[in-house]
Design an enzyme around this catalytic site. Structure first.
Site, mmCIF file in Angstrom:
data_model
loop_
_atom_site.group_PDB
_atom_site.id
_atom_site.type_symbol
_atom_site.label_atom_id
_atom_site.label_comp_id
_atom_site.label_asym_id
_atom_site.label_seq_id
_atom_site.Cartn_x
_atom_site.Cartn_y
_atom_site.Cartn_z
ATOM 1 N N LYS A 35 3.085 -8.568 -2.424
ATOM 2 C CA LYS A 35 4.281 -8.056 -1.963
ATOM 3 C C LYS A 35 5.132 -8.956 -1.524
ATOM 4 C CE LYS A 35 2.873 -3.108 -1.875
ATOM 5 N NZ LYS A 35 3.017 -1.949 -1.631
ATOM 6 N N LYS A 73 -2.375 -1.217 -11.863
ATOM 7 C CA LYS A 73 -2.466 -0.082 -11.342
ATOM 8 C C LYS A 73 -1.137 0.824 -11.444
ATOM 9 C CE LYS A 73 -1.447 -0.017 -6.272
ATOM 10 N NZ LYS A 73 -1.104 0.912 -5.456
ATOM 11 N N LYS A 115 3.890 3.051 -7.117
ATOM 12 C CA LYS A 115 5.111 3.838 -6.756
ATOM 13 C C LYS A 115 6.219 2.622 -6.830
ATOM 14 C CE LYS A 115 3.576 5.483 -2.746
ATOM 15 N NZ LYS A 115 3.881 5.697 -1.179
HETATM 16 P P1 ATP Z 1 2.075 1.791 -4.560
HETATM 17 O O1 ATP Z 1 1.641 2.773 -5.622
HETATM 18 O O2 ATP Z 1 3.394 1.451 -4.552
HETATM 19 O O3 ATP Z 1 1.200 0.241 -4.662
HETATM 20 P P2 ATP Z 1 0.596 2.306 -2.147
HETATM 21 O O4 ATP Z 1 -0.606 1.913 -2.883
HETATM 22 O O5 ATP Z 1 1.402 1.500 -1.196
HETATM 23 O O6 ATP Z 1 1.844 2.424 -3.292
HETATM 24 P P3 ATP Z 1 0.530 4.572 -0.413
HETATM 25 O O7 ATP Z 1 1.276 5.885 -0.453
HETATM 26 O O8 ATP Z 1 0.362 3.970 0.637
HETATM 27 O O9 ATP Z 1 0.595 3.804 -1.799
HETATM 28 O O10 ATP Z 1 -0.977 5.037 -1.123
HETATM 29 C C1 ATP Z 1 -1.685 6.154 -0.810
HETATM 30 C C2 ATP Z 1 -3.097 6.325 -1.460
HETATM 31 O O11 ATP Z 1 -3.176 6.114 -3.078
HETATM 32 C C3 ATP Z 1 -3.953 5.104 -1.093
HETATM 33 O O12 ATP Z 1 -5.240 5.399 -0.554
HETATM 34 C C4 ATP Z 1 -4.077 4.195 -2.305
HETATM 35 O O13 ATP Z 1 -5.342 3.609 -2.213
HETATM 36 C C5 ATP Z 1 -3.940 5.352 -3.160
HETATM 37 N N1 ATP Z 1 -3.429 4.593 -4.708
HETATM 38 C C6 ATP Z 1 -2.369 4.261 -4.807
HETATM 39 N N2 ATP Z 1 -2.386 3.771 -6.261
HETATM 40 C C7 ATP Z 1 -3.348 4.212 -6.842
HETATM 41 C C8 ATP Z 1 -3.913 4.323 -8.029
HETATM 42 N N3 ATP Z 1 -3.239 3.619 -8.929
HETATM 43 N N4 ATP Z 1 -5.065 5.002 -8.328
HETATM 44 C C9 ATP Z 1 -5.685 5.405 -7.522
HETATM 45 N N5 ATP Z 1 -5.534 5.587 -6.133
HETATM 46 C C10 ATP Z 1 -4.179 4.990 -5.721
#
Ligand code: ATP
Ligand code: LTN
Length: 328
Positions: free
Chosen positions: A115, A197, A200
């Site tokens: 990040k 992965k 968002k």
């Molecule tokens: P970004 O997707 O932008 O990296 P983030 O991981 O910061 O966002 P959060 O909203 O904080 O998103 O994550 C919420 C949950 O979703 C966390 O438990 C994270 O591990 C899970 N998660 C995020 N992306 C994935 C994915 N591609 N597959 C499975 N779980 C996910």
């Protein structure tokens, strides 16, 4: 609230739009675990500001995320649902833990490296100490289990290390939490690049299916999803694109892997993608209707009640910590 149950804590950031990866990797498991455990689900808006946010948008997204939690099946009568900044103990304990954490261990966090895009000169200090705030979230509630996606595993290890170090130096204070990373769905990959992965923060919206995408958009995104060479629709690790799409199909339909494969035996990618789109659309329909049904007032009231319940637990932990380290 029963005191016999073990506790779970988890959270998501009110940034961007939640996608099916967030749902399948995290929220789905929160819902499944919420009755077996005493559950705390947080909207981590203090984590969100580790990257720049528009204040008005952040406020709206915070409420929208509460809407998503409830629509996904989190029941505020069963679980404690709240906004992180409503419980000031999160920031208080984070400061204390930042005096326990070491620069070296934070420097090893891969999320910070990603990040900050490799430039610590311009990265915010909050982005660097992000995992310390996350440890604070978890340890405040004496959490036993933390259901998260695969990407959070390293942060969880840090939370465990900080709990153990604090307990060693100041006496038994924190429960050392365990991660709960689901065997299937912990890492849903991008539809456009199965080596990354689903995220968002991906600039390419075609890589993700958002929970609030309309049926047309879902069908189009799946049509454009990359596939591998070969024709068979099978769970084969060496063909990550099809493996990812089949995993989504499996989790959305509740079928076994063998049933999924049998369903598409002798069928082509076109047929598979159409059926997958139908399954995703069908799955998201009731969720989207439910999400629309909550008013802002209703959500604010539920979050207020949640924050009150959370604060009762969190303030006990902070008091204990303050005593242990000689602040009171
Ligand atoms: P970004 O997707 O932008 O990296 P983030 O991981 O910061 O966002 P959060 O909203 O904080 O998103 O994550 C919420 C949950 O979703 C966390 O438990 C994270 O591990 C899970 N998660 C995020 N992306 C994935 C994915 N591609 N597959 C499975 N779980 C996910
Ligand atoms: N870093 C997490 C969000 C998060 C979290 C937590 C998850 C913040 N605090 C405590 C579990 C427990 C992420 O998914 N990006």
């Amino acid at each position: 609230m029963s005191s016999f149950k073990k506790r779970i804590f988890s959270g998501a950031q009110p940034t961007g739009e939640l996608h099916i990866g967030n749902y399948l990797g995290a929220l789905k498991n929160w819902v499944e675990l919420q009755t077996e455990y005493e559950s705390f689900f947080c909207i981590v808006n203090l984590h969100a500001i580790t990257l720049p946010q528009d204040p008005k948008v952040l406020k709206q997204k915070t409420l929208d995320l509460a809407r998503i939690y409830l629509a996904a099946g989190i029941d505020p009568e069963v679980s404690t649902v709240f906004i992180q900044s409503d419980v000031s103990e999160h920031a208080e304990l984070a400061w204390i833990l930042s005096c326990v954490a070491r620069m070296g261990e934070l420097e090893r966090m891969t999320q910070f490296k990603d990040k900050s895009k490799g430039s610590s000169e311009r990265a915010g200090v909050g982005l660097f100490t992000y995992p310390v705030l996350m440890a604070s979230d978890i340890l405040l509630y004496q959490t036993d289990l933390v259901p998260v996606g695969q990407d959070q595993k390293q942060h969880l290890e840090l939370s465990r290390d900080l709990a153990q170090r604090f307990n060693r130096d100041f006496g038994e204070t924190f429960v050392v939490p365990e991660p709960y990373i689901p065997p299937v769905g912990a890492k849903i990959q991008s539809l456009q690049d199965p080596s990354k992965k689903m995220s968002k923060s991906d600039e390419n919206a075609n890589g993700s299916i958002f929970l609030l995408d309309d049926p047309d958009t879902i069908a189009k995104k799946l049509k454009k999803a990359v596939t591998d060479s070969g024709t068979e629709i099978k769970f084969d690790e060496s063909r990550p694109a099809i493996h990812n799409l089949l995993t989504i199909y499996q989790l959305m339909t509740g079928k076994t892997p063998a049933e999924c494969e049998a369903n598409f035996e002798g069928k082509g990618y076109g047929h598979f993608k159409t059926e997958l789109a139908e399954a995703v659309i069908e799955f998201l329909k009731p969720f989207q209707e439910k999400a629309k049904s909550y008013s802002d007032e209703e959500l604010n009231e539920k979050l207020r009640v949640g924050a009150k319940k959370a604060k009762e637990v969190a303030s006990q932990s902070v008091k204990d910590v303050y005593e242990k380290i000689g602040l009171i």
